[in-house]
Design a protein around this motif. Structure first.
Motif, mmCIF file in Angstrom:
data_model
loop_
_atom_site.group_PDB
_atom_site.id
_atom_site.type_symbol
_atom_site.label_atom_id
_atom_site.label_comp_id
_atom_site.label_asym_id
_atom_site.label_seq_id
_atom_site.Cartn_x
_atom_site.Cartn_y
_atom_site.Cartn_z
ATOM 1 N N GLY A 17 0.919 -1.592 -0.160
ATOM 2 C CA GLY A 17 -0.238 -0.184 0.027
ATOM 3 C C GLY A 17 0.758 1.564 -0.554
ATOM 4 O O GLY A 17 2.012 0.815 0.348
ATOM 5 N N ARG A 18 0.335 2.031 -0.135
ATOM 6 C CA ARG A 18 1.046 3.633 -0.182
ATOM 7 C C ARG A 18 2.065 4.148 1.308
ATOM 8 O O ARG A 18 1.480 3.307 1.673
ATOM 9 C CB ARG A 18 0.958 4.421 -0.698
ATOM 10 N N THR A 19 2.860 4.109 0.504
ATOM 11 C CA THR A 19 4.053 4.377 1.882
ATOM 12 C C THR A 19 3.963 5.622 3.576
ATOM 13 O O THR A 19 3.954 5.295 4.235
ATOM 14 C CB THR A 19 5.287 4.550 1.566
ATOM 15 N N ALA A 20 2.874 6.172 2.954
ATOM 16 C CA ALA A 20 2.469 7.291 3.733
ATOM 17 C C ALA A 20 1.081 7.879 3.085
ATOM 18 O O ALA A 20 1.765 8.419 1.735
ATOM 19 C CB ALA A 20 3.759 8.670 3.649
ATOM 20 N N ALA A 21 0.514 9.250 3.771
ATOM 21 C CA ALA A 21 -0.309 9.876 2.852
ATOM 22 C C ALA A 21 0.173 10.935 2.168
ATOM 23 O O ALA A 21 2.046 11.144 2.139
ATOM 24 C CB ALA A 21 -0.533 11.111 4.169
ATOM 25 N N PRO A 22 0.284 11.258 1.102
ATOM 26 C CA PRO A 22 0.798 12.492 0.192
ATOM 27 C C PRO A 22 1.666 13.564 0.637
ATOM 28 O O PRO A 22 0.568 14.534 2.049
ATOM 29 C CB PRO A 22 -0.488 12.971 -0.470
ATOM 30 N N ARG A 23 2.662 13.437 0.945
ATOM 31 C CA ARG A 23 3.253 15.059 1.344
ATOM 32 C C ARG A 23 3.795 15.521 0.023
ATOM 33 O O ARG A 23 3.721 15.545 -1.020
ATOM 34 C CB ARG A 23 5.035 14.152 1.942
ATOM 35 N N ALA A 24 3.310 17.141 0.781
ATOM 36 C CA ALA A 24 4.607 18.283 -0.676
ATOM 37 C C ALA A 24 5.947 17.959 -0.508
ATOM 38 O O ALA A 24 6.563 17.928 -0.233
ATOM 39 C CB ALA A 24 4.206 19.508 1.046
ATOM 40 N N ARG A 25 5.740 17.918 -2.061
ATOM 41 C CA ARG A 25 7.158 17.921 -2.527
ATOM 42 C C ARG A 25 7.318 19.632 -3.251
ATOM 43 O O ARG A 25 7.502 19.419 -4.076
ATOM 44 C CB ARG A 25 7.586 16.687 -3.293
ATOM 45 N N ARG A 26 6.931 21.013 -2.816
ATOM 46 C CA ARG A 26 7.620 22.039 -3.387
ATOM 47 C C ARG A 26 8.778 22.282 -3.542
ATOM 48 O O ARG A 26 9.020 22.944 -4.893
ATOM 49 C CB ARG A 26 6.260 22.720 -2.665
ATOM 50 N N SER A 27 9.448 21.439 -2.907
ATOM 51 C CA SER A 27 11.116 21.765 -3.021
ATOM 52 C C SER A 27 11.832 20.613 -2.290
ATOM 53 O O SER A 27 11.510 20.279 -1.154
ATOM 54 C CB SER A 27 12.070 22.995 -2.041
ATOM 55 N N GLU A 28 12.710 20.180 -3.518
ATOM 56 C CA GLU A 28 13.752 19.041 -3.160
ATOM 57 C C GLU A 28 15.091 19.243 -2.682
ATOM 58 O O GLU A 28 15.555 19.910 -3.835
ATOM 59 C CB GLU A 28 13.309 17.660 -3.783
ATOM 60 N N LEU A 29 15.647 19.426 -2.117
ATOM 61 C CA LEU A 29 16.930 20.009 -1.971
ATOM 62 C C LEU A 29 18.008 18.864 -2.405
ATOM 63 O O LEU A 29 17.819 18.022 -0.971
ATOM 64 C CB LEU A 29 17.218 20.276 -0.157
ATOM 65 N N ALA A 30 18.722 19.306 -2.741
ATOM 66 C CA ALA A 30 20.226 18.192 -2.911
ATOM 67 C C ALA A 30 21.138 18.915 -2.249
ATOM 68 O O ALA A 30 22.382 19.970 -2.089
ATOM 69 C CB ALA A 30 20.413 18.358 -5.216
ATOM 70 N N THR A 31 21.614 17.265 -1.745
ATOM 71 C CA THR A 31 22.733 18.027 -0.625
ATOM 72 C C THR A 31 23.955 16.640 -0.961
ATOM 73 O O THR A 31 23.545 15.433 -0.619
ATOM 74 C CB THR A 31 22.936 17.810 0.893
ATOM 75 N N PRO A 32 25.032 17.020 -0.956
ATOM 76 C CA PRO A 32 26.366 15.614 -1.452
ATOM 77 C C PRO A 32 26.693 14.547 0.144
ATOM 78 O O PRO A 32 26.564 15.952 1.438
ATOM 79 C CB PRO A 32 27.478 16.560 -1.746
ATOM 80 N N ALA A 33 26.479 13.879 0.395
ATOM 81 C CA ALA A 33 26.359 13.045 1.533
ATOM 82 C C ALA A 33 27.978 12.711 2.096
ATOM 83 O O ALA A 33 28.061 12.281 3.087
ATOM 84 C CB ALA A 33 25.606 11.238 1.113
ATOM 85 N N SER A 34 28.708 13.133 1.187
ATOM 86 C CA SER A 34 30.126 13.144 1.798
ATOM 87 C C SER A 34 30.515 15.063 2.951
ATOM 88 O O SER A 34 31.615 14.094 3.190
ATOM 89 C CB SER A 34 31.032 13.408 1.083
ATOM 90 N N ASN A 35 29.382 15.354 2.641
ATOM 91 C CA ASN A 35 29.874 16.833 3.334
ATOM 92 C C ASN A 35 28.907 16.517 4.566
ATOM 93 O O ASN A 35 28.315 17.227 4.449
ATOM 94 C CB ASN A 35 30.059 18.191 2.389
ATOM 95 N N LEU A 36 29.472 16.865 5.938
ATOM 96 C CA LEU A 36 28.560 16.132 6.909
ATOM 97 C C LEU A 36 28.191 17.903 7.616
ATOM 98 O O LEU A 36 27.165 18.329 7.790
ATOM 99 C CB LEU A 36 29.329 15.909 8.354
ATOM 100 N N LYS A 37 28.869 19.301 7.060
ATOM 101 C CA LYS A 37 28.471 20.704 7.305
ATOM 102 C C LYS A 37 27.441 21.200 6.470
ATOM 103 O O LYS A 37 26.552 21.566 6.510
ATOM 104 C CB LYS A 37 29.893 21.558 7.150
ATOM 105 N N MET A 38 27.197 20.412 5.124
ATOM 106 C CA MET A 38 26.126 20.707 3.717
ATOM 107 C C MET A 38 25.222 20.662 4.774
ATOM 108 O O MET A 38 23.732 20.461 4.780
ATOM 109 C CB MET A 38 26.940 20.591 2.538
ATOM 110 N N LEU A 39 25.344 19.307 5.028
ATOM 111 C CA LEU A 39 24.486 18.182 5.247
ATOM 112 C C LEU A 39 23.099 18.832 6.564
ATOM 113 O O LEU A 39 22.168 18.973 6.537
ATOM 114 C CB LEU A 39 24.799 17.015 5.877
ATOM 115 N N ALA A 40 24.750 19.498 7.902
ATOM 116 C CA ALA A 40 23.570 19.541 8.516
ATOM 117 C C ALA A 40 23.177 21.161 8.197
ATOM 118 O O ALA A 40 21.746 22.088 8.891
ATOM 119 C CB ALA A 40 24.996 19.764 9.438
#
Length: 318
Positions: free
Chosen positions: A7-30
């Motif tokens: 079944g669907r994993t969750a109620a529909p979620r807002a997705r107006r903005s999806e921010l990409a962040t390098p997983a190799s950079n902890l500072k940027m992730l925070a």
């Protein structure tokens, strides 16, 4: 333990903005965790150099387990199925932080079987680990094959929550002549991406999931980013990728109905329901005919406004 029910994993979620962040950079992730994006994805794929990918998995696990994400949807883009990293990306992230992971992003989906692979592996891990909820999927359409098979991909699993158009790899796959912002190098009449955008949004609507527009690398040109948001929004997209935190509030604003739009839609809905109860199938509102077809648009506006406010509000689909 028995597998979680399909079944669907969750109620529909807002997705107006999806921010990409390098997983190799902890500072940027925070920083990304508090950027105000509807969704943040920690990127193990294109944003990570090959020699940084293994360590980056541990950064992802640490952030999922320890960071305060508020209401932000927590996502991870893993490496593609045709790489040596994909399987271990899924295994290490889900086994290390599966209870705190909302969505995996599948890059370069070409066929339904690509989605099926993730669906099956996630189901096995959820059962093994005793996870209390299912992990969702977003699929990237960024290869010529994937574009031609967009509906097959979007409907391959009920875990799929969104279909994303990826411009960079798609234009490379098509051998298109574009600049570093993925715009055509020569004058082009109309929207260069109209065909691809319509294929993706139609596939998303067929599957009843969200449609997300491609990234805009020139983050120093907010006006052009907003124009790109508006073009995608006019075609029915629900949101857009952000490659810099400064783009987040722009996307949030452009993909949220204005207060005037939301107020009109709610007023139209009330008036139509009252008329319907009297046996009338069409009404005049502010000098304009409103009938059943208009009500489908009204429901979309009301749903998006409710999602933006963090309230349940219907579906992203038809």
């Amino acid at each position: 333990m028995n597998p979680l029910e399909p079944g669907r994993t969750a109620a529909p979620r807002a997705r107006r903005s999806e921010l990409a962040t390098p997983a190799s950079n902890l500072k940027m992730l925070a920083k990304a965790a508090g950027a105000g994006a509807d969704l943040v994805f920690m990127d193990l794929e294109d944003a990570c150099a090959p020699n940084a990918k293994v360590q980056a998995r541990q950064n992802v696990v640490k952030m999922l387990n320890e960071a305060d994400w508020g209401t932000t949807v927590r996502a991870v883009r893993v490496n593609g199925l045709d790489t040596v990293w994909c399987h271990d990306d899924v295994m290490e992230v889900v086994m290390g932080a599966g209870e705190n992971l909302d969505v995996l992003i599948v890059p370069k989906a070409r066929h339904a079987r690509d989605v099926w692979w993730f669906d099956v592996l996630l189901g096995q891990l959820e059962a093994k680990l005793g996870l209390r909820r299912r992990i969702g999927l977003e699929v990237l359409i960024e290869e010529a094959e994937g574009l031609e098979n967009a509906v097959e991909i979007a409907t391959a699993s009920d875990r799929v929550e969104a279909v994303i158009l990826g411009a960079g790899d798609l234009t490379a796959s098509l051998h298109a002549r574009v600049d570093t912002n993925f715009a055509p190098l020569v004058p082009y009449p109309g929207d260069f991406y109209h065909y691809a955008r319509m294929r993706v949004v139609a596939a998303a609507r067929t599957a009843g999931v969200a449609a997300i527009d491609f990234p805009f690398p020139d983050y120093n040109d907010p006006d052009a980013y907003e124009r790109s948001c508006d073009t995608a929004g006019a075609l029915g997209f629900d949101g857009k990728w952000c490659i810099h935190p400064s783009q987040v509030p722009l996307a949030n604003a452009r993909f949220t109905p204005t207060a005037e739009e939301a107020e009109w839609a709610r007023r139209a809905e009330r008036a139509y329901r009252e008329a319907e109860a009297r046996g009338t199938a069409a009404i005049a509102l502010d000098g304009v005919l409103v009938d059943a077809a208009h009500m489908r648009h009204v429901r979309t506006i009301v749903s998006r406004a409710a999602q933006a406010e963090g309230r349940p509000g219907g579906t992203a689909g038809p």
